[in-house]
Design a protein around this motif. Structure first.
Motif, mmCIF file in Angstrom:
data_model
loop_
_atom_site.group_PDB
_atom_site.id
_atom_site.type_symbol
_atom_site.label_atom_id
_atom_site.label_comp_id
_atom_site.label_asym_id
_atom_site.label_seq_id
_atom_site.Cartn_x
_atom_site.Cartn_y
_atom_site.Cartn_z
ATOM 1 N N ASP A 239 0.843 -1.208 0.000
ATOM 2 C CA ASP A 239 0.000 0.000 0.000
ATOM 3 C C ASP A 239 0.874 1.253 0.000
ATOM 4 O O ASP A 239 0.751 2.133 0.874
ATOM 5 C CB ASP A 239 -0.934 0.001 1.213
ATOM 6 C CG ASP A 239 -1.951 -1.137 1.152
ATOM 7 O OD1 ASP A 239 -2.427 -1.436 0.038
ATOM 8 O OD2 ASP A 239 -2.246 -1.739 2.193
ATOM 9 N N THR A 241 2.569 4.774 -0.974
ATOM 10 C CA THR A 241 2.397 6.101 -1.554
ATOM 11 C C THR A 241 3.695 6.466 -2.262
ATOM 12 O O THR A 241 4.763 6.430 -1.664
ATOM 13 C CB THR A 241 2.077 7.140 -0.472
ATOM 14 O OG1 THR A 241 0.870 6.757 0.210
ATOM 15 C CG2 THR A 241 1.886 8.513 -1.080
ATOM 16 N N HIS A 301 3.385 13.755 4.222
ATOM 17 C CA HIS A 301 2.518 13.256 3.141
ATOM 18 C C HIS A 301 2.479 11.733 3.096
ATOM 19 O O HIS A 301 1.929 11.148 2.149
ATOM 20 C CB HIS A 301 2.991 13.798 1.793
ATOM 21 C CG HIS A 301 2.660 15.241 1.567
ATOM 22 N ND1 HIS A 301 3.496 16.260 1.939
ATOM 23 C CD2 HIS A 301 1.575 15.835 1.003
ATOM 24 C CE1 HIS A 301 2.959 17.424 1.614
ATOM 25 N NE2 HIS A 301 1.793 17.193 1.034
ATOM 26 N N ASP A 302 3.055 11.083 4.114
ATOM 27 C CA ASP A 302 3.049 9.617 4.205
ATOM 28 C C ASP A 302 3.659 8.964 2.965
ATOM 29 O O ASP A 302 3.184 7.920 2.480
ATOM 30 C CB ASP A 302 1.624 9.085 4.414
ATOM 31 C CG ASP A 302 1.045 9.519 5.747
ATOM 32 O OD1 ASP A 302 1.813 9.560 6.726
ATOM 33 O OD2 ASP A 302 -0.153 9.830 5.804
ATOM 34 N N VAL A 303 4.704 9.550 2.429
ATOM 35 C CA VAL A 303 5.378 8.974 1.269
ATOM 36 C C VAL A 303 6.151 7.731 1.699
ATOM 37 O O VAL A 303 6.923 7.767 2.653
ATOM 38 C CB VAL A 303 6.328 10.008 0.616
ATOM 39 C CG1 VAL A 303 7.176 9.349 -0.477
ATOM 40 C CG2 VAL A 303 5.533 11.173 0.045
ATOM 41 N N THR A 343 1.152 4.417 -11.405
ATOM 42 C CA THR A 343 0.750 4.766 -10.038
ATOM 43 C C THR A 343 -0.204 5.951 -9.973
ATOM 44 O O THR A 343 -0.827 6.175 -8.944
ATOM 45 C CB THR A 343 1.993 5.093 -9.188
ATOM 46 O OG1 THR A 343 2.652 6.244 -9.748
ATOM 47 C CG2 THR A 343 2.952 3.918 -9.161
ATOM 48 N N ALA A 356 -0.391 16.578 -2.147
ATOM 49 C CA ALA A 356 -1.019 15.254 -2.141
ATOM 50 C C ALA A 356 -1.432 14.832 -3.539
ATOM 51 O O ALA A 356 -1.431 13.634 -3.866
ATOM 52 C CB ALA A 356 -2.226 15.266 -1.199
ATOM 53 N N LEU A 359 1.079 12.657 -5.677
ATOM 54 C CA LEU A 359 1.485 11.328 -5.230
ATOM 55 C C LEU A 359 0.662 10.234 -5.904
ATOM 56 O O LEU A 359 -0.510 10.428 -6.235
ATOM 57 C CB LEU A 359 1.355 11.224 -3.716
ATOM 58 C CG LEU A 359 2.115 12.304 -2.928
ATOM 59 C CD1 LEU A 359 1.849 12.150 -1.438
ATOM 60 C CD2 LEU A 359 3.601 12.227 -3.228
ATOM 61 N N TYR A 361 -0.024 5.660 -6.212
ATOM 62 C CA TYR A 361 -0.261 4.502 -5.333
ATOM 63 C C TYR A 361 0.166 3.218 -6.032
ATOM 64 O O TYR A 361 -0.072 3.028 -7.236
ATOM 65 C CB TYR A 361 -1.739 4.401 -4.954
ATOM 66 C CG TYR A 361 -2.092 3.115 -4.230
ATOM 67 C CD1 TYR A 361 -1.919 3.004 -2.854
ATOM 68 C CD2 TYR A 361 -2.555 2.008 -4.943
ATOM 69 C CE1 TYR A 361 -2.221 1.814 -2.186
ATOM 70 C CE2 TYR A 361 -2.867 0.823 -4.286
ATOM 71 C CZ TYR A 361 -2.691 0.730 -2.916
ATOM 72 O OH TYR A 361 -2.978 -0.434 -2.261
#
Length: 586
Positions: A239, A241, A301-303, A343, A356, A359, A361
Motif C-alpha cells: 500500500d 504512496t 505526506h506519508d510517502v 501509479t 497530495a 502522489l 499509489y
C-alpha cells in the motif's frame, strides 16, 4: 522490362528493387513461416562474409518491421519502402520492438505485387497515370468490401473469446515458448486497461531466471536495471504512496531546484564570500535545513517510496532510511514515465514543493533478485511495482527468457496488444474485425473483378491487375505452409463465389473453411491500413520517372553498394560511355 536489357529505365528500376526487398520478407508471411537471421556485427569486426563467423550483434525474427528496419538497404527507393513501417524508432530508448507494427510483411508483399502487375501493364503500353487511377478506383472497392466483411466485437456471441482470437491471430506463427494462449490473455487485459499500447503505457521486461510459465502481467512496471539506494532501506512496501521526481537540466543547477535528492550544484559564475570559519558552517546549515524540510514534507505526506530520475546523495539516503522510506535513483525517462502513469503520480521537479495530488499509489513495491551478474558475485536486483489502481501503464514481466527469445516475445506481445486495441476501436481507430486466413483478401479480389467491367477499358486492366495482386497474399500463405498454392487459391476462389467473406485458409492444418468459426480474425483498421498504404506507396513509385544525382561527385556506386549488381554495372557502363553528363539512370 527485364534486368538483362542494356538500359534500366523508370519506374522499372525501382520496381525491381522493391521486388527484391519483398523477396526477403515473403517467407516470413503467415503462421507457417520462416525467421530471418540478420547479423549486424561480427566478432572479428573485419570479416564481412557470414560463413562460419560468430556474430556479436544479430536479430532472429519473423516480424516484418524488424526485418525491414534491420536490412542494410542502400537503394535510393529504400526510404520510400520503409514508410510502410510507420514512425521511426525513438532515439531515446533501447527497448526492443516498442513501435512494432503488425501487417508490414503483408503490406510490402502487396506493394511489390501491385508494382509487378503494373510493370506488365506498362510493357503493354498502359500509361502509369492510368495504372495509378485504376489502383485508386480498385482501392475504393476494396475498402467497401472490407467494410462489408467487418464485424464489431460486441456482435459476437462471446466478445471476450473474439478478442482472444484477435490476439492469437496476431501472434500466429510466433508462439514463443508455447505461451500464445496465456499471452493472448495478457494482451486483452492490457488493451482493456491502457488502450492502444505506446512505449510509456505498455512494457515488456524479462529475466532469465525462473520458468516461462511464471510470467505475469503487472498492474505496474519493472525497473530491471535499478535497485534500492541503500541497504538500510526497506526492501518491500505494501500500500505504497509513491513520489516520482524528474530531473532538471544542468543549466538550472544552483537555483535551489535540482533533480533527484541532492544539494544544488553551484554554477560556474557563483562565488562564496568567507570572512570567518563560521561562514562555511552556516553555508552547510542552509543545505541541512533544506534536506530536513524535504524529509519532513515526505513524512507529512506519508510517502513510502521515492523514485528519482537523477541521484540521491548519502545524506539524503541516511535520512530516508531513518524515516523508513524506500528510494530508487537513476531511473531512465521511459521507466520513470511508466511508473508515473501506473501509479497515477505526477512527475515532480522540485522536491521541496509537493502536494497530495502529486502522489501515486502501488499495492506493492518490492526489490527482487534476478539472474546472476556477469563476472560479479551475487544476483542482479530489480524493483517491481504492482497492484496499482486503474493503471495507465502495465508491463508483462517475462521469466525464463533471454537474448533473442526475450526480444521476439516482446515484439509478439506488443503486436497482440495493438491488434486487440485496434479491434476495440482504441486511439481513434475504426473498431471491428475481418476474417483472416486470406478470406478478406479473396473477397476483395472478387468484388474488384466484379466492378471492373463498369469502368473504361484501360482502367479495367488496372483493376483486374489489382485483384491479381491481392490474391498473392493467400497464395503466399499457402506456399509458405507447403501446400499447392495454385490449387489452394482455386479452392478459395470457388468458396468465395458461393459464400460471403468468411471462407479462408486455416493453418497449420491447411484446410479451406470458415475462419471465423476457427478464430482467425484480423483488426479491420489494420487490414484497411495495409491496402491504403500499399496503394499510396505504389502510386508514389509509379510517379517517379527519373533519378537525378544532386551531389557534386559523379562517381558511380560500387557493385556491392546497391541491391542489384547489374544495376551498378550498367551505371558504370553508362558513365564510361557518356561521361558525367546526364542523369544517373538514363
Amino acid at each position: 522490362m527485364s534486368l538483362d536489357e542494356s538500359e534500366i529505365s523508370f519506374p522499372q528500376a525501382n520496381i525491381a528493387a522493391i521486388k527484391g526487398i519483398a523477396g526477403v520478407l515473403a517467407p516470413s508471411l503467415g503462421p507457417v513461416s520462416h525467421d530471418k537471421f540478420i547479423g549486424e556485427r561480427t566478432a572479428s569486426q573485419g570479416v564481412s562474409s557470414p560463413g562460419g563467423v560468430a556474430y556479436d550483434e544479430y536479430v532472429v525474427t519473423g516480424d516484418g518491421r524488424t526485418i525491414l528496419d534491420a536490412l542494410p538497404l542502400e537503394h535510393p527507393i529504400a526510404p520510400v519502402v520503409r514508410r510502410v513501417a510507420g514512425d521511426e524508432f525513438p532515439e531515446d530508448t533501447e527497448t526492443v520492438g516498442e513501435h512494432v507494427t503488425d501487417g508490414v510483411t503483408s503490406t510490402v508483399l502487396l506493394l511489390a505485387s501491385l508494382l509487378d502487375e503494373a510493370e506488365t501493364l506498362l510493357e503493354q503500353g498502359v500509361h502509369p497515370t492510368t495504372v495509378r487511377q485504376g489502383y485508386v478506383d480498385a482501392l475504393s472497392i476494396a475498402t467497401d468490401s472490407l467494410r462489408d466483411s467487418r464485424q464489431r466485437l460486441d456482435s459476437f456471441s462471446d466478445p471476450a473469446a473474439a478478442e482472444l482470437a484477435v490476439a492469437r491471430t496476431a501472434m500466429t506463427g510466433n508462439d514463443v515458448g508455447g505461451m500464445a494462449d496465456r499471452w493472448a490473455e495478457f494482451a486483452c487485459e492490457a488493451a482493456a486497461e491502457v488502450g492502444y499500447p505506446t512505449p510509456e503505457t505498455f512494457g515488456v521486461e524479462g529475466v532469465s531466471t525462473g520458468s516461462i510459465e511464471d510470467s505475469r502481467l503487472l498492474r505496474g512496471t519493472v525497473l530491471p536495471r535499478n535497485e534500492i539506494a541503500s541497504e538500510r532501506m526497506p526492501t518491500a512496501v505494501d500500500d505504497a504512496t509513491v513520489l516520482v521526481l524528474s530531473g532538471f537540466e544542468r543549466g538550472d543547477a544552483g537555483d535551489g531546484r535540482v533533480g533527484g535528492l541532492r544539494n544544488p550544484e553551484l554554477t560556474q559564475e557563483a562565488t562564496i564570500e568567507v570572512s570567518e570559519p563560521g561562514d562555511i558552517v552556516g553555508y552547510e546549515d542552509l543545505y541541512a535545513e533544506r534536506r530536513g524540510g524535504i524529509i519532513r514534507a515526505l513524512i507529512e505526506h506519508d510517502v513510502d517510496v521515492v523514485v528519482t530520475r537523477l541521484g540521491i546523495d548519502d545524506r539524503y539516503q541516511r535520512q530516508l532510511a531513518d524515516a523508513g522510506i524506500l528510494a530508487v535513483r537513476g531511473v531512465n525517462r521511459l521507466k520513470l514515465a511508466r511508473i508515473a502513469k501506473a501509479t497515477g503520480a505526477n512527475q515532480v521537479r522540485d522536491p521541496s514543493d509537493i502536494s497530495a495530488d502529486d502522489l501515486g499509489y502501488a499495492g506493492r513495491v518490492e526489490q527482487q533478485r534476478a539472474e546472476k551478474r556477469s563476472r560479479r558475485r551475487g544476483r542482479r536486483r530489480i524493483v517491481v511495482f504492482d497492484g496499482c489502481r486503474n493503471p495507465d501503464s502495465m508491463t508483462v514481466f517475462l521469466r525464463g527468457n533471454w537474448g533473442e527469445l526475450n526480444s521476439e516475445a516482446a515484439r509478439q506481445l506488443r503486436k497482440a496488444t495493438a491488434a486487440v486495441a485496434s479491434a476495440r476501436g482504441e486511439h481513434g481507430r475504426s473498431a471491428g474485425v475481418v476474417p483472416g486466413g486470406g478470406a478478406a483478401d479473396i473477397g476483395v479480389a472478387r468484388d474488384v473483378r466484379a466492378a471492373a467491367p463498369g469502368t473504361g477499358s484501360r482502367p479495367q486492366l488496372a483493376m483486374d491487375a489489382f485483384a491479381d495482386a491481392v490474391e498473392r497474399i493467400p497464395y503466399g500463405l499457402a506456399k509458405n505452409a507447403g501446400l499447392d498454392p495454385i490449387s489452394t487459391l482455386a479452392d478459395l476462389r470457388e468458396a468465395a463465389s458461393n459464400t460471403g467473406y468468411e471462407t479462408g485458409l486455416v493453418l497449420p492444418e491447411g484446410v479451406v473453411t470458415d475462419v471465423e468459426e476457427r478464430g482467425v480474425l484480423d483488426p479491420f483498421a489494420l487490414k484497411t491500413w495495409i491496402y491504403v498504404t500499399a496503394v499510396e506507396v505504389a502510386g508514389a513509385v509509379l510517379r517517379i520517372d527519373d533519378a537525378i544525382d544532386a551531389k557534386t561527385s559523379r562517381e558511380p556506386a560500387d557493385e556491392g553498394d546497391v541491391i542489384f549488381d547489374d544495376h551498378a554495372e550498367k551505371h558504370r557502363d553508362h558513365l564510361d560511355e557518356h561521361g558525367t553528363d546526364g542523369t544517373v539512370w538514363e
